[in-house]
Design an enzyme around this catalytic site. Structure first.
Site, PDB file in Angstrom:
ATOM      1  N   HIS A 295       9.571   3.934  -2.522  1.00 44.15           N
ATOM      2  CA  HIS A 295       9.619   3.494  -1.121  1.00 44.15           C
ATOM      3  C   HIS A 295      10.694   4.262  -0.367  1.00 44.15           C
ATOM      4  O   HIS A 295      11.249   3.772   0.608  1.00 44.15           O
ATOM      5  CB  HIS A 295       9.912   1.993  -1.042  1.00 44.15           C
TER       6      HIS A 295
ATOM      7  N   PRO B  68      -2.951  45.337   4.638  1.00 46.50           N
ATOM      8  CA  PRO B  68      -1.905  45.282   3.599  1.00 46.50           C
ATOM      9  C   PRO B  68      -2.283  46.012   2.314  1.00 46.50           C
ATOM     10  O   PRO B  68      -1.449  46.680   1.704  1.00 46.50           O
ATOM     11  CB  PRO B  68      -1.745  43.774   3.348  1.00 46.50           C
ATOM     12  N   GLY B  69      -3.560  45.894   1.902  1.00 50.12           N
ATOM     13  CA  GLY B  69      -3.986  46.576   0.680  1.00 50.12           C
ATOM     14  C   GLY B  69      -3.938  48.080   0.813  1.00 50.12           C
ATOM     15  O   GLY B  69      -3.562  48.796  -0.130  1.00 50.12           O
TER      16      GLY B  69
ATOM     17  N   ALA C   1       0.847  -1.190   0.000  1.00 49.95           N
ATOM     18  CA  ALA C   1       0.000   0.000   0.000  1.00 49.95           C
ATOM     19  C   ALA C   1       0.888   1.247   0.000  1.00 49.95           C
ATOM     20  O   ALA C   1       2.092   1.179   0.225  1.00 49.95           O
ATOM     21  CB  ALA C   1      -0.903  -0.005   1.223  1.00 49.95           C
TER      22      ALA C   1
ATOM     23  N   ASP D  92       7.738  -8.475  -3.748  1.00 53.18           N
ATOM     24  CA  ASP D  92       6.616  -8.763  -4.644  1.00 53.18           C
ATOM     25  C   ASP D  92       6.927  -9.950  -5.552  1.00 53.18           C
ATOM     26  O   ASP D  92       6.083 -10.829  -5.759  1.00 53.18           O
ATOM     27  CB  ASP D  92       6.294  -7.527  -5.495  1.00 53.18           C
TER      28      ASP D  92
ATOM     29  N   ASP E 144      -4.181  36.072   3.438  1.00 50.39           N
ATOM     30  CA  ASP E 144      -3.689  34.814   2.875  1.00 50.39           C
ATOM     31  C   ASP E 144      -2.293  34.933   2.282  1.00 50.39           C
ATOM     32  O   ASP E 144      -1.810  34.022   1.617  1.00 50.39           O
ATOM     33  CB  ASP E 144      -4.661  34.278   1.825  1.00 50.39           C
ATOM     34  N   GLY E 145      -1.636  36.062   2.503  1.00 53.83           N
ATOM     35  CA  GLY E 145      -0.226  36.187   2.141  1.00 53.83           C
ATOM     36  C   GLY E 145       0.077  36.571   0.723  1.00 53.83           C
ATOM     37  O   GLY E 145       1.253  36.646   0.345  1.00 53.83           O
TER      38      GLY E 145
ATOM     39  N   LYS F 206       5.176  -5.249  -9.890  1.00 50.31           N
ATOM     40  CA  LYS F 206       6.322  -4.349 -10.018  1.00 50.31           C
ATOM     41  C   LYS F 206       7.583  -5.072  -9.570  1.00 50.31           C
ATOM     42  O   LYS F 206       7.546  -5.942  -8.689  1.00 50.31           O
ATOM     43  CB  LYS F 206       6.108  -3.082  -9.178  1.00 50.31           C
TER      44      LYS F 206
ATOM     45  N   CYS G  61      -1.130  39.456  -1.028  1.00 47.88           N
ATOM     46  CA  CYS G  61      -1.360  40.856  -1.425  1.00 47.88           C
ATOM     47  C   CYS G  61      -0.102  41.498  -1.994  1.00 47.88           C
ATOM     48  O   CYS G  61      -0.141  42.146  -3.042  1.00 47.88           O
ATOM     49  CB  CYS G  61      -1.888  41.653  -0.235  1.00 47.88           C
TER      50      CYS G  61
END
Length: 595
Positions: A226, A579-580, A57, A113, A420-421, A108, A423
């Protein structure tokens, strides 16, 4: 950054949980929970060769996600990164295999396997089952000398082998087990895959102190699924450089140790598959795809391009490139043509792991020259009879943009806390776009003496380069400003102030409820515009804008993403201004100061 995963119950078998999740979302399959076997109860394996696959898996949608019509009949999942037991594999065979028609096991090329599936194949034969194994080994990162005994690993090419054999087993029911397995071997023989990743993978619920994660300025080439180590490259190269290096290993005959598949770069037909190893966003995956296409060493366009997560390794932030040489397949001693291979890749399936949309072949043949010019390309330039000093305007505009760019890190910092970082980056994108146009766009330069034409062009640049809310606000306001400037009789401070006032109150305010006091760029814009309109005094207008911007430190956010942020965040560092508002004030001050 330390990898994080969701916390599961202490005694939970997470592999069974994810298989049950797959079962719940796919009404066409059944599950044997005790053996971790997903199978298709609707496939008639008495009339077709059974196709079974499996392995550890952690590589989902492989293997269970490929169970469905025209694909796998059954798949067996081991524990994370561990081969399933012989008991599990035998359960899959006894659930779906017809002794007379036979079974192909696709596996594979990993030691566990091969041993477990190989042992079951021999046991099944002793019980009267007719079984063949097709081993997928498409990785070109592993050289012959490096691993003489084991050979190449199986990677994303496994998905192609599954898809081709799955559809062929339904289409060519007259082909016997040897003939169908020969097709699988031939496809594998002509597959080449190479992976690159920005970091190793991490496993849910496991803290592995021995995993050596990739450094912040490194990329790992040839990393296994892996966490097998690849070759670390430092510093992290430009994407085009990395892809060229990958293609050099994939198709170049110079590296004899890793040259597994011959390619005639001028004439060969081929299939291209771009695989998300797990942690690459869809956005970046498609951007990577474009860079892969731009750096293809093969002259012909690929017959098919597949982009998705096919064979993953949890959250590894990487991708792999797989090439299937179709022209070589025409030379193989098999009962199938290259056209058959494409047909099988195009065959519809309800298996959720094969995510590419299935298109009619005629659409693939028409896949060239589909980028068209915009109908906006020849739009008439908006002009007026108004005149300004082009040189002075340009110097003031350039100064404003440079002041803003200097403030960008501070704006980004504020927005990281209060939003949200993005601007600062958004404003920088707009600024750089305008600066570039001033250098390269001759028509833009020639129209700088016309304020209407200039603001109209700036509006286009802002629309094209600035996203998000701020981009929309700037674009609407500037569009309205063009309209009202065009109606002005002159370019006096009063006339420009009137145009700016009406652009705000009769233009922008129709599309946003943001007003002074809402902690947005309006807290800078509205005081500036209103004061200029009322007094005609530029210094007082700048003073009002500065005061409005400063006041945002004390305001409750009513609009935008900042309205969802805990207000305690705004109090950090003595109060965070919007910020704006800071970005717009930088533009205003930069434009109005003496240069």
């Amino acid at each position: 950054m330390t990898p994080k995963h969701w916390q599961y119950n202490k005694d939970e078998d997470i592999v069974v949980s994810q298989l049950r999740g797959l079962l719940a979302s796919n009404p066409y399959v059944n599950l044997i929970p005790s053996e971790k076997v997903i199978y298709n109860p609707h496939s008639d394996t008495s009339s077709k060769i059974t196709l079974i696959s499996g392995g550890g898996a952690g590589h989902e949608p492989l293997h269970g996600g490929f169970v469905g019509e025209n694909l796998l009949d059954a798949a067996v999942s081991g524990a994370i990164f561990a081969s399933p037991s012989t008991k599990q594999i035998m359960a899959a065979i006894k659930t779906k295999s017809d002794k007379e028609r036979g079974t192909i096991i696709v596996v594979k090329n990993y030691t566990g396997d091969i041993l477990h599936f190989g042992l079951v194949a021999e046991r099944a034969k002793s019980e009267g089952y007719n079984v063949e194994m097709v081993v997928v080994s498409d990785d070109v990162a592993v050289g012959r000398e490096q691993n003489k005994m084991v050979g190449r690993r199986g990677l994303a090419g496994t998905a192609i082998v599954h898809k081709v054999l799955g559809a062929a087993s339904v289409d060519k029911k007259d082909v016997d087990l040897k003939g169908l397995s020969a097709l699988g071997h031939a496809v594998n023989k002509n597959l080449a895959t190479l992976a690159a990743s920005l970091d190793r993978t991490s496993v849910p619920g496991v803290v592995d102190e021995e995993v050596e994660f990739t450094g912040p300025d490194e990329v790992e080439l040839g990393l296994g699924i892996h966490n097998e180590p690849g070759t670390k490259i430092k510093p992290n190269p430009n994407l085009d450089e990395l892809i060229k290096k990958m293609f050099n290993q994939l198709v170049s005959p110079d590296d004899k140790d890793r040259h597994y598949v011959d390619f005639d770069l001028e004439n060969d037909d081929y299939v291209l598959l771009i695989n998300n190893i797990g942690g690459t966003s869809s956005f970046e995956l498609f951007a990577i795809t474009q860079h892969v296409l731009a750096n293809l060493p093969l002259k012909k366009h690929p017959k098919r391009v597949y982009v998705s997560d096919f064979v993953t390794s949890f959250n590894a932030p990487g991708f792999s490139i797989t090439l299937l040489n179709l022209s070589n397949l025409e030379k193989e001693d098999i009962q199938f043509s290259a056209d058959d291979i494409l047909k099988y890749l195009d065959t519809p399936t309800n298996a959720p792991g094969w995510k590419p949309k299935v298109y009619d072949e005629k659409h693939w043949e028409k896949n060239k020259n589909r980028e068209v010019e915009s109908p906006m390309k020849n739009e008439t330039v908006t002009t007026s009879d108004l005149k300004i000093d082009a040189g002075k305007f340009e110097s003031q505009l350039v100064n404003a943009l440079k002041v803003l760019l200097k403030e960008e890190p501070k704006i980004t910092h504020y927005d990281t806390i209060a939003g949200d970082g993005d601007c600062g980056h958004t404003l920088a994108n707009g600024s750089n776009s305008i600066l570039k146009a001033l250098k390269e766009d001759k028509e833009f330069k020639s129209n700088l003496s016309d304020p209407v034409a200039t603001v109209a062009r700036i509006t286009e640049l802002v629309e094209d380069s600035m996203g998000g809310t701020s981009g929309g606000l700037y674009s609407i306001y500037l569009t309205a400003l063009v309209k009202h400037l065009k109606e002005s009789k002159d370019v006096s401070v009063q006339s420009v102030g009137d145009a700016m006032y009406h652009a705000l109150h009769d233009g922008l305010f129709k599309y946003t409820r943001a007003r002074v006091g809402g902690r947005t760029l309006i807290d800078t814009l509205q005081p500036f515009v209103d004061t200029l309109h009322e007094t005609g005094d530029l210094d007082k207008a700048v003073e009002s804008a500065t005061k409005g911007c400063e006041e945002t430190k004390n305001l409750h956010a009513s609009f935008g993403r900042a309205s969802y942020v805990n207000e305690d965040e705004f109090k950090a560092e003595g109060g965070i201004p919007d910020p704006g508002a800071v970005g717009l004030l930088a533009l205003i001050k930069g434009f109005t100061e003496k240069v």
